[in-house]
Structures are given as structure tokens and as C-alpha cells.
Design an enzyme around this catalytic site. Structure first.
Site, PDB file in Angstrom:
ATOM      1  N   HIS A  45      -7.844  -5.444  -0.742  1.00  0.00           N
ATOM      2  CA  HIS A  45      -6.860  -4.401  -0.499  1.00  0.00           C
ATOM      3  C   HIS A  45      -6.025  -4.597   0.537  1.00  0.00           C
ATOM      4  O   HIS A  45      -6.528  -5.005   1.705  1.00  0.00           O
ATOM      5  CB  HIS A  45      -6.828  -2.933  -0.298  1.00  0.00           C
ATOM      6  CG  HIS A  45      -5.100  -1.927  -0.758  1.00  0.00           C
ATOM      7  ND1 HIS A  45      -4.579  -2.367  -1.433  1.00  0.00           N
ATOM      8  CD2 HIS A  45      -5.266  -1.468   0.368  1.00  0.00           C
ATOM      9  CE1 HIS A  45      -3.943  -1.174  -0.538  1.00  0.00           C
ATOM     10  NE2 HIS A  45      -4.104  -1.244   0.033  1.00  0.00           N
ATOM     11  N   GLU A  81      -8.721  -4.469  -4.754  1.00  0.00           N
ATOM     12  CA  GLU A  81      -8.353  -3.404  -4.082  1.00  0.00           C
ATOM     13  C   GLU A  81      -9.000  -2.582  -3.969  1.00  0.00           C
ATOM     14  O   GLU A  81      -9.031  -2.228  -2.947  1.00  0.00           O
ATOM     15  CB  GLU A  81      -6.997  -2.860  -5.010  1.00  0.00           C
ATOM     16  CG  GLU A  81      -5.566  -4.085  -5.959  1.00  0.00           C
ATOM     17  CD  GLU A  81      -4.740  -4.311  -4.065  1.00  0.00           C
ATOM     18  OE1 GLU A  81      -5.880  -3.145  -3.193  1.00  0.00           O
ATOM     19  OE2 GLU A  81      -4.118  -4.686  -4.482  1.00  0.00           O
ATOM     20  N   SER A  95       1.051  -1.350   0.375  1.00  0.00           N
ATOM     21  CA  SER A  95       0.016   0.046  -0.209  1.00  0.00           C
ATOM     22  C   SER A  95       0.661   1.000  -0.167  1.00  0.00           C
ATOM     23  O   SER A  95       2.021   1.228  -1.097  1.00  0.00           O
ATOM     24  CB  SER A  95      -0.957   0.414   1.483  1.00  0.00           C
ATOM     25  OG  SER A  95      -1.838   0.744   0.756  1.00  0.00           O
TER      26      SER A  95
END
Length: 531
Positions: free
Chosen positions: A440, A347, A205
Site C-alpha cells: 500500500h 496492499e 488510499s
């Protein structure tokens, strides 16, 4: 002498490094040193300044516990109120080292893995479960490094416009901290049994964004040998003009926060600050909690005010970061080290409600379409049928932020250096039921061998625990092979245009060529400029 070691009968171990002696501990069959300063405390006149050299200490420094987290909101700043602020210390520039017992590997230096934590550049710390990396140390005999760096307004807003002759405000402070850490690793990791010439940086991330940005940062060259970027948003780097605008908005928000707090403390209506209070005075004297509270307001405004942008991000300052990383990758000026890069299957699915920072609401999507070339809009709508319906919007937003710019990095970097691309598709049953799928961050518990943690038990409660853990183990094994200098997996071909071979990490792994080709082509027309 740097590297001098000394064991004690109470299972502690001393190591001489730059700055002095640190005393670590033997725990669970591993060695650990925590909370070691890698730069001077960024407090007082060092607030908003580049990291300075470590301040030496006398005697033996206890290194059994983690250092303070960077000032941040107690919980996700996009969910909770500005008043919900954690008590953390600006003196946060510390590093942790976890290593196997020296008797287990003799005198041969080990590969080093440096993990950069995520959290949107506003939250997180090396105290998180990923900061320990015990699964990597046990499985691969590596020296594992994690660290804290400045976050939020203290690390990722650019106040250089407010510099004066006697007080300079530097840009890219969090990025500068990361480079300072890598220099510390170069100078000290040998004392812990690590090989300074064999360093892999990796992160997920925002940590993945840090990895791709470091590859475009000239001062980071030579400080690592390989890189792994998990679910990075490589495009989240902005010109100084944009950063200056956010800085101005932040100062006005901060003024309001301080006035409100002053009135509350006096149990009177909010008190106006003196009209001649300068931005420089506000920034240098405000308490960390006030800075974080103001930043929370700015973060909550940004997704609608500037669709597709994230206000906490590196800035193209023409100096420390001279060009947009995507441009550096395209032009071949990015650091040409082997790279593993990839994203998760969906995601954008997790970014819902008040944590929805992606362009997935109708208004935000329409704003992106308004900026796109007219001839690209029909093809983009065909690539995401039903847009802006919920599922299509989640995939559109996630692909905009994470997947498509990651494919651009893979395309460009593969022209100059070895590159491998992956997609993580494993989703425990509960995530499928909730419509999140492999969203995600879903791989993190499995990758770090922490499926024992409460959240991991929850997401696997309805089934899929064994498959999830097995996928994480395979992924960890590949990361360790890569860190040791080998290809991550013999059956995983390197990435090349136009084939674009991509490893799909699923219950049974497979290789696909140019997955989601039509989406990729639609994005190339929709976003033709890369900075």
C-alpha cells in the site's frame, strides 16, 4: 474582476479571485499560490457545521506558504500515544495551486488535476510532497490543485444525533469540504490558467475513497470530468446507525480524556466533569488536541471491536450521501465520468503491528468468516492457502479492504462509463526482502517524481531504483494523458465484464484478463451484500 493578474519585479504575481487578491510566487520555473481559503474558518459555532462561503479579505493576501494542517496526531495515531498530538489549527480549509508559467502555454486553458490527500481520514495534509505536484505540472502542463480538509473527529465522525434547535451538527463534514473545494475550483481556476470544464479528481488510499464517494455524492455532479482512484477502500462507508454508535463511544472516551487532563493540570487525581455536562457541550468546548486524543483511542479499539470496519469514514446519511457508493455504482446512479481505478499487488503487507487496521489477525478473520454465508467459507480458505498464516492473512486483509471492492467498482461502473483498471506490481529489492513487496502506497514517490526523498532512497538502497522511477514516470504519463481527455494508454484496453482487462504496471507492463479470478469469485460468495 475575477482573473485579473499582475506581475511584480520580485517574481511575485497577484491574481484576483473570489474573496480578494492573492499573491503567489515564481519558484523553480513554476507558479505557486498556497494557503488560499476556499471556505470560512470552521471554528467557533462553525465547528461541526457545513463549510460556509469564503470570508473576503482586504488588500493583498500572501499566498507563498501552505496553510495549517487539520488537527491530527503528530505521527501515525495507531502507533503513538494519545498525548502525542500536533499543534494544528481548526482553520485549515485552504487550497494550493501550482501551474506552469503563463508564457509557456499562452491563453489556452489547461487541464486541471485536483489531488485529495490520503492518511486514513485522520492524518496528512496538502503540505506533503504529493501536495505540490511539480512533476505533473512539468511533464504535462496542467494546473495542479491540492487542499486540506477536516480530518478525524472534526471531519469524519457523525455527531448529528447531538443536534439541537440552536446548534446543528452536520454529517460528512470532510466530504462536504471536498465538494466546497471543487466548487471553488469551478469558480476560480480560470484565473490561474486552468479549464474549469476539464477537471480530474484523483487520490490514493483515503483520497481514493474520497474519489469513489464523490462519484456517488449528488452535489458533486458536474464539478469534475474524470476520476482516478488509487488503492481506494470503496466499501469503507457506513450507515448512520453505525456512525451513531461510534459517536456515542467517542463522547464517553472524550469525557475520560478531559477528566484525566483536568486532574493532571491540577496535579490531583482525575477530576470528574459535572454529571450534567452534555455531549453537545463536550464537543463544542473541547480543545482540538483533546478531540484528537479521544479519536486516537477510538481508532485503536475499532479494528478488534468491529473487524473489517474503519471508524473514520463517510456516512450514508440519506441526504448529502443518500446511498452506499457501491450500490450507486451498481445501480448506475454514480456520476458517469471516465474512471481509472486500481490497487497495488500486496496492499495488506504494510499493515503490521499496531498499524494493523485490516482484518488480518486470527480473531478478526474468524469474525468475518462467522458473518459469511456457510457455503462460501471453504472456497475462501482455498483462495488463501494457509490462512490465517501471516502472508495469507495480509493478502486476505488487503484484498478485503482495497482490491475486491475496487474490482466491484470497476465491474459496475464499466457498464455505464469508460473504465480502466490497473495493478501496480513494482517493488524495489528492499521491500521484497522485508516481505512487503508492492504494498500500500509504494507507488507514490515514483508517481510524484520524488525518488530524491529520504524514504524513497531507503527503499531503493538495495536495488531497483531505475525500474521504480521508470514505472512512476510511465504511470504519471498515463494519468496526464487521461487528464487531457485521452485514453490513458493506447495499449491499455478499457475494462469490461467478463474480460476484465487489467494493466499490470511492472518492470515491463502487460495486460492480464481477470487477474486472480478465483479470489474474485470467492469474495463474491463471501461478501454477497453491497449496502
Amino acid at each position: 474582476m475575477i482573473g485579473r493578474r499582475r506581475w511584480h519585479d520580485d517574481e511575485t504575481v497577484d491574481v484576483q479571485i473570489v474573496g480578494g487578491v492573492v499573491r503567489g510566487v515564481r519558484e523553480r520555473g513554476l507558479l505557486a499560490w498556497r494557503g488560499i481559503p476556499y471556505a470560512a474558518p470552521p471554528v467557533g459555532r462553525r465547528r461541526f457545521a457545513s463549510p460556509a462561503a469564503v470570508v473576503p479579505w482586504a488588500g493583498i493576501r500572501d499566498a507563498s506558504d501552505f496553510g495549517s494542517a487539520a488537527p491530527q496526531a503528530l505521527r501515525n495515531p495507531l502507533v503513538h500515544t494519545p498525548a502525542d498530538v500536533i499543534a494544528a489549527d481548526e482553520d485549515c480549509l485552504t487550497v494550493n495551486v501550482h501551474a506552469p508559467l503563463w508564457d509557456d502555454h499562452g491563453s489556452n486553458p489547461l487541464p486541471v488535476m485536483v489531488y485529495i490527500h490520503g492518511g486514513g481520514y485522520s492524518a496528512g495534509s496538502s503540505r506533503d510532497f504529493s501536495g505540490q505536484g511539480e512533476g505533473f505540472v512539468r511533464d504535462g502542463h496542467v494546473v495542479y490543485v491540492s487542499f486540506n480538509y477536516r480530518l478525524g473527529p472534526l471531519g469524519y465522525l457523525d455527531f448529528s444525533r447531538y443536534s439541537t434547535r440552536d446548534r446543528r451538527f452536520e454529517s460528512n463534514l470532510g466530504l462536504r469540504d471536498q465538494v466546497a473545494l471543487l466548487r471553488w475550483v469551478r469558480d476560480n481556476i480560470g484565473a490561474f490558467g486552468g479549464d474549469a470544464e476539464n477537471v480530474t479528481v484523483f487520490g490514493a488510499s483515503a483520497g481514493g475513497n474520497a474519489v469513489t464517494t464523490l462519484m456517488a455524492t449528488p452535489s458533486a455532479r458536474g464539478l469534475f470530468a474524470r476520476a482516478i482512484a488509487q488503492s481506494p477502500p470503496p466499501g469503507a462507508v457506513y450507515p448512520s446507525s453505525m456512525s451513531a454508535r461510534w459517536a456515542g463511544e467517542f463522547v464517553e472516551i472524550l469525557r475520560g480524556v478531559l477528566e484525566s487532563r483536568a486532574g493532571h493540570e491540577l496535579e490531583e487525581p482525575a477530576q470528574a466533569l459535572p454529571v450534567d455536562t452534555t455531549a453537545r457541550e463536550l464537543l463544542t468546548t473541547a480543545a482540538p488536541g483533546a478531540l484528537v486524543a479521544a479519536c486516537t483511542v477510538l481508532q485503536m479499539r475499532t479494528p478488534d471491536a468491529y473487524p473489517g470496519m474503519f471508524c473514520l469514514a463517510p456516512v450514508i446519511d440519506g441526504d448529502f450521501l443518500p446511498h452506499h457508493p457501491l450500490r450507486a455504482f451498481r445501480d448506475g446512479t454514480a456520476y458517469r465520468v471516465p474512471l481509472v481505478i486500481g490497487t497495488n499487488n500486496r496492499e495488506g503487507a504494510i499493515f503490521r503491528g499496531r498499524v494493523d487496521i485490516l482484518p488480518r489477525t486470527p480473531a478478526r478473520i474468524e469474525a468475518l468468516f462467522a458473518r459469511a454465508p456457510a457455503g462460501s467459507r471453504r472456497r475462501m480458505r482455498a483462495a488463501y492457502p494457509g490462512l490465517p498464516a501471516r502472508r495469507a492473512a495480509a493478502d486476505f486483509g488487503g484484498d478485503f479492504g482495497f482490491w475486491f471492492p475496487s474490482t466491484q467498482v470497476a465491474d459496475y461502473h464499466s457498464r455505464f462509463a469508460a473504465t480502466w483498471a490497473y495493478r501496480f506490481d513494482v517493488a524495489p529489492r528492499l521491500l521484497e526482502i522485508l516481505g512487503l513487496d508492492a504494498t500500500h502506497g509504494v507507488e507514490m514517490f515514483a508517481l510524484f517524481a520524488r525518488t530524491d526523498l529520504a524514504m524513497a532512497r531507503i527503499i531503493t538502497a538495495f536495488g531497483g531504483a531505475e525500474e521504480y522511477a521508470a514505472a512512476g514516470h510511465r504511470m504519471r504519463t498515463m494519468w496526464l494523458r487521461f487528464a487531457a481527455g485521452a485514453p490513458p494508454e493506447q495499449t491499455w484496453p478499457s475494462y469490461r465484464e467478463p474480460d476484465r482487462s487489467t494493466l499490470i504496471i511492472d518492470e515491463t507492463d502487460r495486460v492480464e484478463h481477470d487477474p486472480r479470478r478465483e479470489r474474485r469469485r470467492a469474495w463474491h460468495q463471501f461478501l454477497p451484500d453491497i449496502g
